[in-house]
Design an enzyme around this catalytic site. Structure first.
Site, PDB file in Angstrom:
ATOM      1  N   PRO A  47       0.805  -1.218   0.000  1.00 37.86           N
ATOM      2  CA  PRO A  47       0.000   0.000   0.000  1.00 37.86           C
ATOM      3  C   PRO A  47       0.839   1.270   0.000  1.00 37.86           C
ATOM      4  CG  PRO A  47       0.111  -0.929   2.207  1.00 37.86           C
ATOM      5  CD  PRO A  47       0.888  -1.850   1.320  1.00 37.86           C
ATOM      6  N   ASP A  86      -1.998   2.847   2.409  1.00 36.25           N
ATOM      7  CA  ASP A  86      -1.438   3.079   3.728  1.00 36.25           C
ATOM      8  C   ASP A  86      -2.015   4.408   4.200  1.00 36.25           C
ATOM      9  OD1 ASP A  86       0.146   2.206   5.767  1.00 36.25           O
ATOM     10  OD2 ASP A  86       1.960   2.060   4.543  1.00 36.25           O
ATOM     11  N   TRP A 556       4.326   0.482   9.764  1.00 39.82           N
ATOM     12  CA  TRP A 556       4.810  -0.687   9.036  1.00 39.82           C
ATOM     13  C   TRP A 556       4.207  -1.981   9.584  1.00 39.82           C
ATOM     14  CZ3 TRP A 556       8.343   3.258   7.826  1.00 39.82           C
ATOM     15  CH2 TRP A 556       8.687   3.312   6.477  1.00 39.82           C
ATOM     16  N   GLN A 593      12.311  -0.941   0.574  1.00 37.23           N
ATOM     17  CA  GLN A 593      11.356  -1.723   1.366  1.00 37.23           C
ATOM     18  C   GLN A 593      11.973  -3.003   1.930  1.00 37.23           C
ATOM     19  OE1 GLN A 593       8.629  -0.534   2.391  1.00 37.23           O
ATOM     20  NE2 GLN A 593       8.629   1.270   1.100  1.00 37.23           N
ATOM     21  N   TRP A 597       8.601  -2.713   4.140  1.00 30.28           N
ATOM     22  CA  TRP A 597       7.477  -3.621   3.939  1.00 30.28           C
ATOM     23  C   TRP A 597       7.896  -5.082   3.780  1.00 30.28           C
ATOM     24  CZ3 TRP A 597       4.731  -5.539  -0.762  1.00 30.28           C
ATOM     25  CH2 TRP A 597       3.435  -5.988  -0.467  1.00 30.28           C
ATOM     26  N   LYS A 630      19.595  12.448  -6.970  1.00 23.26           N
ATOM     27  CA  LYS A 630      18.296  12.148  -6.398  1.00 23.26           C
ATOM     28  C   LYS A 630      17.293  13.219  -6.844  1.00 23.26           C
ATOM     29  CE  LYS A 630      16.705  10.375  -2.002  1.00 23.26           C
ATOM     30  NZ  LYS A 630      16.914  10.281  -0.574  1.00 23.26           N
ATOM     31  N   LYS A 633      12.380  18.266  -4.785  1.00 25.63           N
ATOM     32  CA  LYS A 633      11.762  19.559  -5.067  1.00 25.63           C
ATOM     33  C   LYS A 633      12.817  20.661  -5.045  1.00 25.63           C
ATOM     34  CE  LYS A 633       7.003  18.999  -3.654  1.00 25.63           C
ATOM     35  NZ  LYS A 633       6.224  18.840  -2.436  1.00 25.63           N
TER      36      LYS A 633
END
Ligand SMILES: [Zn+2]
Ligand SMILES: [Zn+2]
Length: 1019
Positions: A47, A86, A556, A593, A597, A630, A633
């Site tokens: 999610p 999530d 998590w 993850q 996750w 990376k 913004k």
């Protein structure tokens, strides 16, 4: 008849039409339903949070999930798949804090938890529309209508059930330990959260501090007579090193390595003691070594604390295990001592380690083992307490003041800065502090062996994650700090008695409601704070009031519970889950993850069901910008998915992600490469398709008439052989979770299909010698395109559907409604001819090398040459070359292929040679007048053909060609009249001043000026 195909296709518009077709005909639902009763392929959707705009990396993950699942459906599996969201935790809370202009928990408490959580709930789906739109637009097929949400009461209840299972097994405890703590968010973080927030190149102080040795008569000191000599006159100091000056007020011991040598150094005014081995590093040139003593002799030596612990508003106590001192003694005794520590490093620092039991795991253990004082002068917001000048400041901000204070007292030996790796809060970027505090833990270390054993059953793509990143993580497992001192999350289902302190864990709503004295329940039911904080019941032991422990859970834990919680297991769907959903065949997320996750799924499943809950996992690399930076913004280098999709389409973006590099590698996103793929691959495919449809419609080709297949040419047999090989390879690669390999093979096939098969078959489609040959060519190309559509369906669902709808559906109304409901192609091994394949591969290579050497020599391909020489390494290759000589003659426009054994190869004068790897090709560079004339004839043909197009004639139109030129031109046109007529569909060639209605152009070529004219003939 096929729908005419626009060769100047607008892919994004085509894709929009396909989406409309899917929607109108419920193709997604049908594609699932049509496989009901077939073997189930289980996919879990990890999610995402929908409180931010989806980014380009989400497209990557969603494309990878989709391709595997689509492939399985085409292979005949039943794959229902629902989306999920999530919804809890810091990502949501911080967003609301930002909106409200809050900077910490106090403001939330003042504002009111009820209102705060209401806002959290509302913001969770702020960008749901954007997520749903993007998901649909990139053709990620997942059921969003019935998506699970981690904040649903049913979901929360399943999570409670899971906690209760662990509780009953004794796997949940509250521990007083040093834990990573975010002072801004005011909560403990788990080790997997910490692992996501490390920043390299963090600048911190690097300081050497002098701890003054206490007067010698101290009774604890087991110092040698050697040491005593230096502890009488001049002051002596133990030199220690730290990068966190703010922990110095919490210092209550110094640790040394008992086996290492320590030097006593004379600096004139004072003695300094430090590890002998590290003197060079610290730079003690001005000091004279007086003596060397083993660390064991320093143990027990007493020193004065840097700061008076009584001046802090602190938690101050003494570890009781070994000290046996009274509280009063602890209060009075204001010296600390040197202890032995196996952890003392001789790699950095001074070999004397500053110990603050409140601020480090090792320190805390050392405190317990040695019965040290425990001094904790920092509050939970990370501010220093007490009456020193630095009191009230954030720890990092108090560093300079602490150092200033030490310097003024002559206790700062040296102050520098270093750059090192330091953990920051993964959500708010505040530097994490390590604090001793109460936290709820899941005893995952108790199942460490099972976690490791379970990992052996999981297939990782890429494979190195298994024993690398993930395996190491499991090997270094620590108990899961899973409680958060926060607001918007699954409330911990643990109630505590206000009277006797007894604890009870509740595993369901029903269980809670049946508790004696149960009260405080409100409808409509909301299992969140603050409502659950109001629910109380009576203590089973003493009759006191049970209140919920205030913490909520690590988000998590929510997402790791999705296999069962999405189904409200075990309260609903028990049989379905136990039988069919307990283990996923496939999951996919990004590399980060591994500790998020992927770990929480694995840990929870092992805790509850004793085994892993997924069998295959694709682990994706990060998406960076084209320069490898990376995306962020602040850098302004974020690539918006829509910007790419609206320009190039979703298919090509998916294709880019599958083929640019293997799963797991970092992707440097390059729009140029997306454009390049469109040109090199997608448009090549599209041109073959539009070529086919154009001629098939002219010839009224009907694919359902099967005659003519028997007369396949060698070229046909070859491409069909390649096609079946391709089917086999793509199937195998996708079955092994390797879309990259599969995609690259498809690219190679489309290349030879276009640049060899179609190019070499072109004339068969418009002026074949026989109808049977023409039909064979149509059948062959049709089979290639339809098979390609099916092979491409999981990769490029749109273009595959477009091809399928036009090529298959009208001709075969009984075929599945959509390519995504078709069966995946099966390779026919009998049609794979390896020798033929090798032959043509050689022909392709020789031709490409021949063209290269022609261009180097400046001789156009239209100019015929007497011969080409090819060097071969083996007689096998020679035979191969003889078999394909005819094709090479045509391709290179030469009269003869001369095979030369490599051993007898000699570079001849008048020839130009080119070599690539082990292959050598040479052509003569001198031309006979006959060859020159033939070359001129070909140039004329080329020009007439171009003029036909410019004049707007149809491909099948017959024409009259007029020409005017010098004697040489007239001779060429006469000598090659038949050839020119045939190639240009000219009924006649006339030397005449063209009249009305004739399209003309003037040319100059090889020193000859001439005029050409074309005129359409009446039919
Ligand atoms: Zn934080
Ligand atoms: Zn009680």
């Amino acid at each position: 008849m096929f729908q005419p195909v626009n060769s100047r296709v607008n892919f994004p518009q085509m894709e929009d039409r396909v989406i409309a077709f899917w929607k109108e005909n419920n193709i997604f639902e049908k594609s699932i339903k049509s496989r009901e009763g077939r073997p189930r392929f289980v996919f879990y959707e990890g999610p995402p949070f929908a409180n931010g705009n989806p980014g380009i990396h989400h497209v990557l993950a969603r494309a990878y999930k989709d391709i595997i699942v689509r492939y399985r459906v085409m292979k005949g599996c039943y794959v229902p798949r629902i989306g999920g969201w999530d919804t809890h935790g810091l990502p949501v809370e911080l967003e609301i804090e930002k909106q409200l202009g809050f900077s910490g928990k106090e403001q939330i408490e003042q504002y009111g938890v009820e209102e705060f959580n209401k806002r959290c709930r509302e913001s969770v789906f702020k960008y749901l529309k954007e997520w749903n739109n993007l998901t649909e637009r990139i053709a990620y097929w997942v059921d969003l209508e019935h998506a699970y949400k981690t904040m649903d009461n049913t979901y929360v209840e399943s999570v409670w059930w899971a906690i209760k299972q662990m509780w009953d097994k004794g796997l949940i405890y509250q521990g007083y330990r040093v834990t990573p703590h975010c002072p801004r968010c005011g909560t403990t973080l788990s080790s997997h959260e910490v692992s996501q927030g490390y920043k390299d190149d963090t600048e911190d102080p690097s300081v050497y501090i002098k701890f003054k040795v206490a007067p010698v008569e101290s009774r604890d000191c087991r110092k040698s007579s050697e040491l005593v000599k230096y502890l009488g006159g001049k002051p002596a100091y133990l030199l220690a090193w730290t990068t966190t000056p703010w922990t110095l007020p919490g210092n209550t011991a110094l640790a040394v390595s008992p086996a290492a040598d320590y030097a006593v150094l004379d600096g004139g005014e004072e003695y300094l003691i430090m590890a002998d081995a590290l003197r060079g590093r610290v730079g003690m040139e001005k000091y004279t070594v007086m003596s060397k003593i083993p660390g064991s002799e320093l143990v027990g030596l007493k020193y004065e604390p840097l700061f008076n612990p009584h001046r802090f508003a602190v938690e101050r106590r003494r570890f009781q295990r070994q000290s046996g001192l009274s509280a009063q003694q602890a209060q009075d005794d204001l010296t600390y001592k040197v202890i032995a520590g196996a952890f003392v490093s001789m790699e950095e620092g001074t070999g004397i380690v500053h110990i603050a039991p409140a601020y480090g795991e090792i320190d805390y253990q050392a405190g317990e083992e040695n019965g040290l004082d425990f001094v904790h002068p920092v509050d939970l917001q990370g501010r220093m307490t007490g009456s020193y000048p630095f009191a009230g400041r954030f720890v990092k901000a108090s560093d300079p003041l602490i150092l200033q204070d030490l310097k003024s007292r002559g206790l700062l030996y040296k102050s520098e800065t270093i750059k090192h790796t330091y953990p920051f809060c993964w959500r708010c970027s505040t530097p994490l502090l390590y604090y001793a505090k109460q936290t709820w833990y899941i005893r995952t270390t108790a199942i460490k062996d099972a976690l490791i054993a379970g990992n052996k059953e999981i297939n990782w793509y890429p494979e190195h994650i298994k024993n690398g990143r993930f395996g190491n993580w499991l090997e270094n497992n620590v108990d899961w700090a899973f409680s958060r001192e926060r607001y918007w999350g699954t409330p911990l289902p643990i109630w505590r008695c206000g009277k006797c302190g007894g604890l009870e864990c509740v595993g369901s709503i029903d269980e809670l409601k049946r508790k004696p004295g149960f009260t405080g329940w409100k409808e409509p039911l909301d299992l969140h704070r603050p409502y659950m904080d109001d629910v109380t019941f009576t203590c089973g032991k003493c009759g006191g009031q049970m209140k919920r422990t205030p913490e909520v859970m690590d988000c998590w834990f929510d997402s790791g519970s999705m296999p069962f919680a999405q189904l409200h297991y075990p309260f609903e769907n028990k049989e379905l889950f136990d039988k069919a959903i307990k283990q996923a065949d496939f999951i996919c997320e990004a590399m980060d993850q591994t500790r998020g996750w992927f770990y929480s799924l694995h840990a929870i499943s092992t805790l509850l069901f004793n085994g892993p809950c997924y069998r295959n996992v694709i682990c994706l690399g990060l998406v960076l910008d084209a320069r490898g930076e990376k995306m962020s913004k602040t850098r302004g280098n974020i690539v918006e998915p829509w910007q790419i999709i609206n320009k190039y389409g979703a298919d090509v973006l998916r294709w880019y992600f599958f083929t640019t590099t293997s799963a797991g590698n970092v992707i440097r996103f390059s729009e140029d490469q997306v454009a390049e793929i469109t040109r090199r691959f997608l448009l090549t495919l599209w041109n073959v398709y539009s070529f086919f449809v154009l001629y098939a419609n002219i010839d009224k080709y009907n694919p359902s008439e099967k005659s003519g297949v028997a007369t396949q040419s060698e070229l046909d047999r070859w491409i069909i052989s390649e096609l079946n090989q391709l089917v086999m390879d793509v199937d195998k690669a996708l079955d092994s979770y390797d879309p990259t390999d599969a995609g690259r093979r498809l690219e190679a096939f489309v290349d030879v299909l276009s640049n060899w098969y179609v190019r070499r078959s072109r004339r068969r489609f418009w002026k074949s010698e026989s109808d049977a040959d023409k039909l064979a060519a149509y059948h062959t190309l049709y089979e290639c395109l339809v098979t390609l559509a099916k092979l491409l369906a999981p990769f490029m669902p749109f273009v595959a559907e477009e091809l399928y709808q036009n090529l298959v559906r009208p001709a075969f109304p009984e075929a599945p409604v959509s390519v995504h409901m078709a069966d995946f192609p099966v390779a026919d091994m009998a049609r794979i001819d390896r020798r033929l394949s090798e032959d043509i591969r050689l022909a392709v290579r020789v031709s490409s090398l021949g063209r290269a050497v022609r261009s180097e020599a400046g001789i156009k391909v239209r100019q015929p040459l007497a011969a080409v020489l090819v060097g071969v390494r083996s007689s096998r290759e020679g035979e191969s070359l003889h078999r394909v000589a005819a094709q090479i003659l045509e391709e290179l426009n030469v009269k003869e292929v001369v095979v030369v054994a490599e051993a007898s190869w000699q570079d001849k004068p008048g020839y130009r040679v080119s070599a690539e790897g082990d292959l050598k090709v040479a052509i003569p560079t001198e031309l006979s007048p006959e060859l020159q004339a033939e070359g001129m004839a070909r140039e004329m043909v080329h020009r007439i053909q171009t003029m036909r197009r410019s004049a707007g004639f149809e491909i099948a139109d017959y024409i009259t060609t007029c020409y005017q030129g010098d004697e040489y031109i007239n001779k060429v046109m006469t000598d090659f009249a038949e050839y020119v007529k045939q190639e240009t569909l000219s009924r006649q060639l006339v030397t005449a001043v063209p009249g009305l209605g004739v399209y003309t152009e003037k040319f100059k070529l090889g020193g000859h000026e001439f005029l050409l004219g074309v005129k359409k003939e009446a039919i």
